[in-house]
Design a protein around this motif. Structure first.
Motif, PDB file in Angstrom:
ATOM      1  N   SER A  61      19.546 -14.527  67.161  1.00  0.00           N
ATOM      2  CA  SER A  61      19.856 -14.271  68.563  1.00  0.00           C
ATOM      3  C   SER A  61      20.208 -15.523  69.346  1.00  0.00           C
ATOM      4  N   ARG A  62      20.008 -16.711  68.766  1.00  0.00           N
ATOM      5  CA  ARG A  62      20.280 -17.968  69.457  1.00  0.00           C
ATOM      6  C   ARG A  62      20.996 -18.927  68.516  1.00  0.00           C
ATOM      7  N   ASP A  63      22.103 -19.487  68.982  1.00  0.00           N
ATOM      8  CA  ASP A  63      22.796 -20.555  68.240  1.00  0.00           C
ATOM      9  C   ASP A  63      22.976 -20.188  66.782  1.00  0.00           C
ATOM     10  N   ALA A  64      23.552 -19.008  66.551  1.00  0.00           N
ATOM     11  CA  ALA A  64      23.600 -18.479  65.186  1.00  0.00           C
ATOM     12  C   ALA A  64      24.832 -17.606  65.010  1.00  0.00           C
ATOM     13  N   THR A  65      25.001 -17.104  63.774  1.00  0.00           N
ATOM     14  CA  THR A  65      26.118 -16.241  63.418  1.00  0.00           C
ATOM     15  C   THR A  65      25.593 -14.998  62.714  1.00  0.00           C
ATOM     16  N   VAL A  66      26.142 -13.839  63.086  1.00  0.00           N
ATOM     17  CA  VAL A  66      25.842 -12.590  62.395  1.00  0.00           C
ATOM     18  C   VAL A  66      27.107 -12.171  61.661  1.00  0.00           C
ATOM     19  N   VAL A  67      26.994 -11.948  60.343  1.00  0.00           N
ATOM     20  CA  VAL A  67      28.153 -11.672  59.499  1.00  0.00           C
ATOM     21  C   VAL A  67      28.082 -10.252  58.952  1.00  0.00           C
ATOM     22  N   PHE A  68      29.207  -9.537  59.051  1.00  0.00           N
ATOM     23  CA  PHE A  68      29.395  -8.263  58.368  1.00  0.00           C
ATOM     24  C   PHE A  68      30.410  -8.505  57.253  1.00  0.00           C
ATOM     25  N   SER A  69      30.007  -8.255  56.017  1.00  0.00           N
ATOM     26  CA  SER A  69      30.852  -8.543  54.865  1.00  0.00           C
ATOM     27  C   SER A  69      32.000  -7.535  54.767  1.00  0.00           C
ATOM     28  N   ASN A  70      32.883  -7.765  53.811  1.00  0.00           N
ATOM     29  CA  ASN A  70      34.015  -6.857  53.582  1.00  0.00           C
ATOM     30  C   ASN A  70      33.513  -5.622  52.839  1.00  0.00           C
ATOM     31  N   ALA A  71      32.881  -4.736  53.590  1.00  0.00           N
ATOM     32  CA  ALA A  71      32.253  -3.531  53.039  1.00  0.00           C
ATOM     33  C   ALA A  71      32.149  -2.515  54.164  1.00  0.00           C
ATOM     34  N   THR A  72      31.651  -1.323  53.828  1.00  0.00           N
ATOM     35  CA  THR A  72      31.458  -0.276  54.832  1.00  0.00           C
ATOM     36  C   THR A  72      29.987  -0.205  55.209  1.00  0.00           C
ATOM     37  N   TYR A  73      29.714  -0.226  56.517  1.00  0.00           N
ATOM     38  CA  TYR A  73      28.364  -0.106  57.052  1.00  0.00           C
ATOM     39  C   TYR A  73      28.251   1.249  57.751  1.00  0.00           C
ATOM     40  N   HIS A  74      27.225   1.984  57.425  1.00  0.00           N
ATOM     41  CA  HIS A  74      27.031   3.315  57.996  1.00  0.00           C
ATOM     42  C   HIS A  74      26.072   3.229  59.181  1.00  0.00           C
ATOM     43  N   ILE A  75      26.523   3.734  60.326  1.00  0.00           N
ATOM     44  CA  ILE A  75      25.734   3.682  61.559  1.00  0.00           C
ATOM     45  C   ILE A  75      25.336   5.112  61.914  1.00  0.00           C
ATOM     46  N   GLU A  76      24.060   5.403  61.768  1.00  0.00           N
ATOM     47  CA  GLU A  76      23.563   6.759  62.017  1.00  0.00           C
ATOM     48  C   GLU A  76      22.672   6.847  63.241  1.00  0.00           C
TER      49      GLU A  76
ATOM     50  N   ILE B  27      22.622 -18.306  59.736  1.00  0.00           N
ATOM     51  CA  ILE B  27      23.591 -17.248  59.489  1.00  0.00           C
ATOM     52  C   ILE B  27      22.847 -16.031  58.952  1.00  0.00           C
ATOM     53  N   CYS B  28      22.987 -14.915  59.646  1.00  0.00           N
ATOM     54  CA  CYS B  28      22.381 -13.664  59.195  1.00  0.00           C
ATOM     55  C   CYS B  28      23.496 -12.749  58.688  1.00  0.00           C
ATOM     56  N   THR B  29      23.495 -12.489  57.402  1.00  0.00           N
ATOM     57  CA  THR B  29      24.488 -11.601  56.801  1.00  0.00           C
ATOM     58  C   THR B  29      23.854 -10.242  56.565  1.00  0.00           C
ATOM     59  N   VAL B  30      24.454  -9.216  57.161  1.00  0.00           N
ATOM     60  CA  VAL B  30      23.937  -7.864  56.982  1.00  0.00           C
ATOM     61  C   VAL B  30      24.423  -7.334  55.639  1.00  0.00           C
ATOM     62  N   ILE B  31      23.473  -6.892  54.801  1.00  0.00           N
ATOM     63  CA  ILE B  31      23.799  -6.377  53.476  1.00  0.00           C
ATOM     64  C   ILE B  31      23.881  -4.856  53.544  1.00  0.00           C
ATOM     65  N   PRO B  32      25.060  -4.268  53.295  1.00  0.00           N
ATOM     66  CA  PRO B  32      25.165  -2.795  53.379  1.00  0.00           C
ATOM     67  C   PRO B  32      24.273  -2.136  52.336  1.00  0.00           C
ATOM     68  N   SER B  33      23.590  -1.090  52.756  1.00  0.00           N
ATOM     69  CA  SER B  33      22.604  -0.433  51.890  1.00  0.00           C
ATOM     70  C   SER B  33      23.151   0.800  51.202  1.00  0.00           C
ATOM     71  N   GLY B  34      24.284   1.327  51.680  1.00  0.00           N
ATOM     72  CA  GLY B  34      24.765   2.604  51.190  1.00  0.00           C
ATOM     73  C   GLY B  34      24.201   3.764  51.968  1.00  0.00           C
TER      74      GLY B  34
END
Length: 418
Positions: free
Chosen positions: A61-76, A39-46
């Protein structure tokens, strides 16, 4: 790569060379991804989280989970995440796109059709994506509506998310608000399903929200769209070039163009098709039409996206049934083979693209004018087997059925289609 307080910190020096060379990685990235039990959890950096998101999909990328937590992620920055196998995407928060329009215009990635571009290019097999009814994409669309201010297909307005080269893709429970351009696109996909999708792109200024389609499909076979709610200023669901075996069910569209087949036949001499489409149990409020078909003329004038024509192929085997409509603004059924952004009004009988076996049935409600149906087919390839059955639509006058070059069953033409 090193562990810091349980977080995997990625440094440019240790990234794979093909990732480190990509322009969307800064020289000194500080993406953080927590890795545990596949499980890869993306930690928002601000700050800009795009590099961390790319890294998470590389690590899981294989047989796994990518998690976005209950937070705001900024995509620039633009993102490309491909080659996934048996991956779950679990979105609990909001992905918020940046407002640097100059960056997106210069750097958004090519779709490979109609000269359109995109923000996130995503692909893989056996991918399941869950938004739980509150996971959100926010593209900060108002800045784009004001910037375009009515300019159709302004170059560089990025599509939110493109699912490309994918088989067995499933998405449910996602919210998409204020799309910069088209919300979603599938390209070269098979067996895809989108359920319980919410889309709302509305303008708070006088600038229109045109080109904010809900989804457009290209080279896509076997796709299901179920329980969508779309409020926007353009097509809700639009099968385009080489789309087949599509099912649209139990959805609600507000202030949109509803279901649009096409446009298609835009590239001269290129053979394309849309076939085997069923849409049923749809509610449309203040839409232009319940469902319609649009092709370019048979004469090329200009170039895509705001020009073209002369394409070959067909649209066939479609059923639009059990629609409830309220205050349609154009017509209860609509076909045009006169599509042209640069005014090719004298070429409406020139297309050899064929349209056949199309049925609108059990359409009930109201049209806010006198036009029950408008069917304008090309004199060079008249439409065949077009049915309007069980229409119970109240008009404010008429009702008029405007027709040209069509074999029409169920109602009679009483006015030509200019």
């Amino acid at each position: 790569m090193r562990l810091v307080n349980g977080l995997l910190q990625l440094e440019t020096l240790f990234l794979p060379s093909y990732l480190a060379s990509l322009s969307f990685f800064p020289h000194n990235p500080t993406p953080f991804v927590k890795v545990q039990d596949n499980i890869c959890t993306v930690i928002p950096s601000g700050g800009d989280d795009s590099s961390a998101i790319i890294a998470a999909f590389q690590l899981c990328s294989r047989d796994a989970t990518v998690v976005f937590s209950n937070a705001t992620y900024h995509i620039e920055k633009v993102m490309s995440t491909h080659g996934l196998r048996n991956v779950t995407v679990d979105v609990h928060g909001t992905l918020l796109w940046g407002t640097d329009t100059d960056y997106w215009i210069k750097n958004s990635l090519p779709l490979g059709y109609q000269n359109q571009t995109l923000a996130w290019d995503f692909g893989g097999d056996d991918v399941s994506w869950y938004g739980h009814g509150y996971g959100t994409f926010d593209m900060n669309g108002q800045i784009w509506y004001d910037l375009a201010n009515g300019t159709s297909n302004m170059y560089g307005r990025p599509i939110n998310l493109v699912i490309r080269n994918s088989t067995n893709f499933y998405m449910s429970g996602m919210r998409f608000v204020q799309s910069a351009f088209w919300t979603l696109t599938t390209h070269t996909c098979q067996h895809v399903m989108f359920e319980d999708i919410y889309i709302n792109s509305t303008s708070t200024s006088g600038a229109p929200t045109q080109n904010t389609d809900g989804i457009d499909t290209f080279y896509t076979n076997n796709a299901t769209f179920r329980r969508w709610s779309v409020t926007n200023g353009d097509d809700s669901i639009s099968p385009k070039a080489n789309s087949s075996n599509l099912l649209i069910q139990d959805s609600q569209f507000y202030g949109s163009d509803s279901i649009a087949i096409g446009s298609i036949a835009q590239y001269p001499g290129v053979f394309e098709f849309v076939e085997n489409v069923t849409a049923e149990r749809i509610y449309c409020e203040r839409c232009k039409y319940p469902a319609y078909i649009k092709t370019w003329t048979g004469v090329q004038q200009g170039y895509p996206p705001n020009g073209g024509g002369g394409g070959l192929g067909y649209a066939r085997n479609m059923v639009f049934r059990d629609f409830v409509v309220s205050d349609l603004t154009v017509a209860g059924a609509y076909i045009t083979q006169c599509n042209s952004y640069i005014g090719a009004t004298a070429q409406c009988d020139s297309s050899t693209f064929t349209i056949s076996n199309i049925t609108w049935s059990n359409i009930t409600g109201t049209v806010a004018n006198s036009t029950l149906a408008y069917i304008q087919c090309s004199g060079s390839a008249p439409c065949e087997d077009i049915r309007l059955l069980d229409f119970d639509i109240k008009t404010t006058g008429g009702p008029f059925v405007n027709c040209s070059n069509v074999e029409l069953l169920g109602v009679s033409c009483n006015e030509p289609a200019p």
